[in-house]
Design a protein around this motif. Structure first.
Motif, PDB file in Angstrom:
ATOM      1  N   GLN A   1       0.867  -1.286   0.328  1.00  0.00           N
ATOM      2  CA  GLN A   1       0.059   0.540  -0.170  1.00  0.00           C
ATOM      3  C   GLN A   1       0.395   1.260  -0.277  1.00  0.00           C
ATOM      4  OE1 GLN A   1      -4.083   0.828   1.371  1.00  0.00           O
ATOM      5  NE2 GLN A   1      -3.748  -1.088  -0.379  1.00  0.00           N
ATOM      6  N   PHE A   2       1.964   1.234   0.653  1.00  0.00           N
ATOM      7  CA  PHE A   2       2.846   2.227   0.862  1.00  0.00           C
ATOM      8  C   PHE A   2       3.728   2.442  -0.645  1.00  0.00           C
ATOM      9  CE2 PHE A   2       2.639   2.882   5.870  1.00  0.00           C
ATOM     10  CZ  PHE A   2       1.718   4.219   5.047  1.00  0.00           C
ATOM     11  N   ALA A   3       3.831   1.160  -1.009  1.00  0.00           N
ATOM     12  CA  ALA A   3       5.012   1.548  -2.331  1.00  0.00           C
ATOM     13  C   ALA A   3       3.722   1.714  -3.374  1.00  0.00           C
ATOM     14  CB  ALA A   3       5.062   0.078  -2.636  1.00  0.00           C
ATOM     15  N   THR A   4       2.838   2.150  -3.076  1.00  0.00           N
ATOM     16  CA  THR A   4       1.988   2.293  -3.702  1.00  0.00           C
ATOM     17  C   THR A   4       1.435   3.542  -4.372  1.00  0.00           C
ATOM     18  OG1 THR A   4       0.908   0.293  -4.836  1.00  0.00           O
ATOM     19  CG2 THR A   4      -0.354   2.029  -5.204  1.00  0.00           C
ATOM     20  N   LEU A   5       1.368   4.295  -3.473  1.00  0.00           N
ATOM     21  CA  LEU A   5       0.577   5.422  -2.587  1.00  0.00           C
ATOM     22  C   LEU A   5       1.159   7.031  -3.163  1.00  0.00           C
ATOM     23  CD1 LEU A   5      -1.319   7.337  -0.632  1.00  0.00           C
ATOM     24  CD2 LEU A   5       0.764   7.430   0.840  1.00  0.00           C
ATOM     25  N   GLN A   6       0.522   7.295  -4.164  1.00  0.00           N
ATOM     26  CA  GLN A   6       0.744   8.861  -4.309  1.00  0.00           C
ATOM     27  C   GLN A   6       0.313   9.915  -3.775  1.00  0.00           C
ATOM     28  OE1 GLN A   6       0.378   7.806  -8.990  1.00  0.00           O
ATOM     29  NE2 GLN A   6       1.649   6.574  -8.512  1.00  0.00           N
ATOM     30  N   PRO A   7       0.409  10.890  -2.753  1.00  0.00           N
ATOM     31  CA  PRO A   7       0.242  11.838  -2.277  1.00  0.00           C
ATOM     32  C   PRO A   7      -0.267  12.401  -3.133  1.00  0.00           C
ATOM     33  CG  PRO A   7       2.401  11.161  -0.994  1.00  0.00           C
ATOM     34  CD  PRO A   7       2.010  10.514  -2.386  1.00  0.00           C
ATOM     35  N   LEU A   8      -1.457  13.103  -2.323  1.00  0.00           N
ATOM     36  CA  LEU A   8      -2.382  14.418  -3.271  1.00  0.00           C
ATOM     37  C   LEU A   8      -1.333  15.096  -3.909  1.00  0.00           C
ATOM     38  CD1 LEU A   8      -5.302  15.229  -1.057  1.00  0.00           C
ATOM     39  CD2 LEU A   8      -5.592  14.226  -3.827  1.00  0.00           C
ATOM     40  N   GLN A   9      -1.916  16.035  -4.954  1.00  0.00           N
ATOM     41  CA  GLN A   9      -1.019  16.235  -5.138  1.00  0.00           C
ATOM     42  C   GLN A   9      -1.872  18.060  -5.288  1.00  0.00           C
ATOM     43  OE1 GLN A   9       2.512  16.250  -6.605  1.00  0.00           O
ATOM     44  NE2 GLN A   9       2.211  14.336  -5.543  1.00  0.00           N
ATOM     45  N   PRO A  10      -0.819  18.864  -5.240  1.00  0.00           N
ATOM     46  CA  PRO A  10      -1.443  20.280  -4.807  1.00  0.00           C
ATOM     47  C   PRO A  10      -3.178  20.824  -6.054  1.00  0.00           C
ATOM     48  CG  PRO A  10       0.868  20.625  -4.789  1.00  0.00           C
ATOM     49  CD  PRO A  10       0.412  19.390  -5.646  1.00  0.00           C
ATOM     50  N   ASP A  11      -2.700  20.384  -7.426  1.00  0.00           N
ATOM     51  CA  ASP A  11      -3.469  20.511  -8.004  1.00  0.00           C
ATOM     52  C   ASP A  11      -5.046  20.046  -8.206  1.00  0.00           C
ATOM     53  OD1 ASP A  11      -1.685  18.380  -9.190  1.00  0.00           O
ATOM     54  OD2 ASP A  11      -3.010  18.529 -11.111  1.00  0.00           O
ATOM     55  N   GLU A  12      -4.516  18.885  -7.158  1.00  0.00           N
ATOM     56  CA  GLU A  12      -5.897  17.911  -6.883  1.00  0.00           C
ATOM     57  C   GLU A  12      -7.038  18.632  -6.202  1.00  0.00           C
ATOM     58  OE1 GLU A  12      -5.136  13.449  -7.380  1.00  0.00           O
ATOM     59  OE2 GLU A  12      -3.431  14.422  -6.556  1.00  0.00           O
ATOM     60  N   PRO A  13      -8.228  18.500  -5.753  1.00  0.00           N
ATOM     61  CA  PRO A  13      -9.258  19.082  -5.387  1.00  0.00           C
ATOM     62  C   PRO A  13      -9.273  17.776  -3.688  1.00  0.00           C
ATOM     63  CG  PRO A  13     -10.477  17.906  -7.143  1.00  0.00           C
ATOM     64  CD  PRO A  13      -8.911  17.560  -6.770  1.00  0.00           C
ATOM     65  N   GLY A  14      -8.364  18.345  -2.507  1.00  0.00           N
ATOM     66  CA  GLY A  14      -8.499  17.604  -1.487  1.00  0.00           C
ATOM     67  C   GLY A  14      -7.832  18.115  -0.671  1.00  0.00           C
ATOM     68  N   VAL A  15      -7.577  17.336   0.610  1.00  0.00           N
ATOM     69  CA  VAL A  15      -6.732  17.730   1.758  1.00  0.00           C
ATOM     70  C   VAL A  15      -5.863  16.512   2.241  1.00  0.00           C
ATOM     71  CG1 VAL A  15      -8.090  20.191   2.350  1.00  0.00           C
ATOM     72  CG2 VAL A  15      -8.913  18.236   3.163  1.00  0.00           C
TER      73      VAL A  15
ATOM     74  N   ILE B   1      -9.471  13.408  14.692  1.00  0.00           N
ATOM     75  CA  ILE B   1      -9.215  13.396  13.623  1.00  0.00           C
ATOM     76  C   ILE B   1      -9.862  14.058  12.603  1.00  0.00           C
ATOM     77  CG2 ILE B   1      -8.491  11.902  11.684  1.00  0.00           C
ATOM     78  CD1 ILE B   1      -7.157   9.970  13.499  1.00  0.00           C
ATOM     79  N   THR B   2     -11.188  13.930  13.028  1.00  0.00           N
ATOM     80  CA  THR B   2     -12.842  13.912  12.223  1.00  0.00           C
ATOM     81  C   THR B   2     -12.906  15.866  12.101  1.00  0.00           C
ATOM     82  OG1 THR B   2     -13.953  12.111  12.924  1.00  0.00           O
ATOM     83  CG2 THR B   2     -14.507  14.019  12.554  1.00  0.00           C
ATOM     84  N   GLU B   3     -12.196  16.487  13.670  1.00  0.00           N
ATOM     85  CA  GLU B   3     -12.277  17.889  13.104  1.00  0.00           C
ATOM     86  C   GLU B   3     -11.606  18.610  12.440  1.00  0.00           C
ATOM     87  OE1 GLU B   3     -13.474  21.059  14.741  1.00  0.00           O
ATOM     88  OE2 GLU B   3     -14.789  19.211  14.902  1.00  0.00           O
ATOM     89  N   ARG B   4     -10.666  17.453  12.441  1.00  0.00           N
ATOM     90  CA  ARG B   4      -8.924  18.117  12.034  1.00  0.00           C
ATOM     91  C   ARG B   4      -9.225  18.420  10.015  1.00  0.00           C
ATOM     92  NH1 ARG B   4      -5.274  15.599  15.476  1.00  0.00           N
ATOM     93  NH2 ARG B   4      -5.190  13.849  14.552  1.00  0.00           N
ATOM     94  N   ALA B   5     -10.126  16.589   9.856  1.00  0.00           N
ATOM     95  CA  ALA B   5     -10.419  16.664   8.355  1.00  0.00           C
ATOM     96  C   ALA B   5     -12.158  17.952   8.217  1.00  0.00           C
ATOM     97  CB  ALA B   5     -11.211  15.253   7.975  1.00  0.00           C
ATOM     98  N   VAL B   6     -12.959  18.682   8.991  1.00  0.00           N
ATOM     99  CA  VAL B   6     -13.969  18.666   8.835  1.00  0.00           C
ATOM    100  C   VAL B   6     -13.147  20.374   9.299  1.00  0.00           C
ATOM    101  CG1 VAL B   6     -15.722  19.960  10.095  1.00  0.00           C
ATOM    102  CG2 VAL B   6     -15.472  17.661   9.923  1.00  0.00           C
ATOM    103  N   THR B   7     -12.119  20.972   9.773  1.00  0.00           N
ATOM    104  CA  THR B   7     -11.693  22.277  10.122  1.00  0.00           C
ATOM    105  C   THR B   7     -10.733  22.420   8.327  1.00  0.00           C
ATOM    106  OG1 THR B   7     -11.426  21.900  11.564  1.00  0.00           O
ATOM    107  CG2 THR B   7     -10.244  23.807  10.731  1.00  0.00           C
TER     108      THR B   7
END
Length: 176
Positions: free
Chosen positions: A131-145, A156-162
């Motif tokens: 899983q870690f070998a496959t992971l490509q983290p979100l890039q700045p041009d992708e919609p997300g956090v 964790i949920t509070e951090r996500a909402v914020t």
């Protein structure tokens, strides 16, 4: 987030997608869909046997999640999906262009510890390296956090909402 969005909670196995997803959906007032429920039986059998999925294996799963997200467009929803590769996220966005990703991230040691203590899940801890070998983290041009997974599920949920509220406030509204 002023308009209902579809949020994909993503990350490697063990980051808490199944725990945080429903909590986030409740906070946002939208339904939750468990991404693992979209896997065909053959995928579950492979993972249960300790065999990583191929891109070909993931296509019908991603398409099913994308179809759910498309149906929820304008209504909002939260769905979990590892969405490890950019191409997987692109496939989800092609099906549902308004999706936003919450990438749950954390130290490998923490995630491995959590995986070793959970029961009733088909994904063995032995697949964490793949899983870690496959992971490509979100890039700045992708919609997300990105959201750190240390702490309690509530933290964790509070951090996500914020993070989502901050993200929505920093993006221009989509044009019609």
């Amino acid at each position: 987030m002023s308009t209902p969005q579809v949020v994909v909670v993503m990350g490697v196995s063990g980051t808490g997608k199944t725990t945080i997803g429903p909590l986030l959906a409740a906070r946002l007032g939208v339904p939750y869909a468990e991404g693992d429920d979209f896997h065909p039986p053959a995928n579950i059998a492979k993972m249960s046997a300790g065999t990583p999925l191929t891109d070909e294996d993931r296509r019908p799963w991603l398409d099913a999640i994308g179809a759910w997200a498309h149906r929820r467009a304008g209504l909002g929803g939260v769905v979990s999906s590892s969405a490890l590769k950019r191409s997987y996220r692109d496939r989800l966005r092609a099906a549902a262009p308004g999706v936003v990703f919450v990438h749950l991230t954390g130290a490998r040691e923490l995630i491995e510890s959590r995986m070793s203590h959970r029961t009733g899940h088909f994904m063995p801890a032995a697949l964490l390296d793949s899983q870690f070998a496959t992971l490509q983290p979100l890039q700045p041009d992708e919609p997300g956090v990105a959201v750190e997974v240390s702490g309690s599920p509530a933290q964790i949920t509070e951090r996500a909402v914020t993070a989502l509220h901050g993200y929505a406030g920093s993006r221009p509204a989509p044009s019609a």
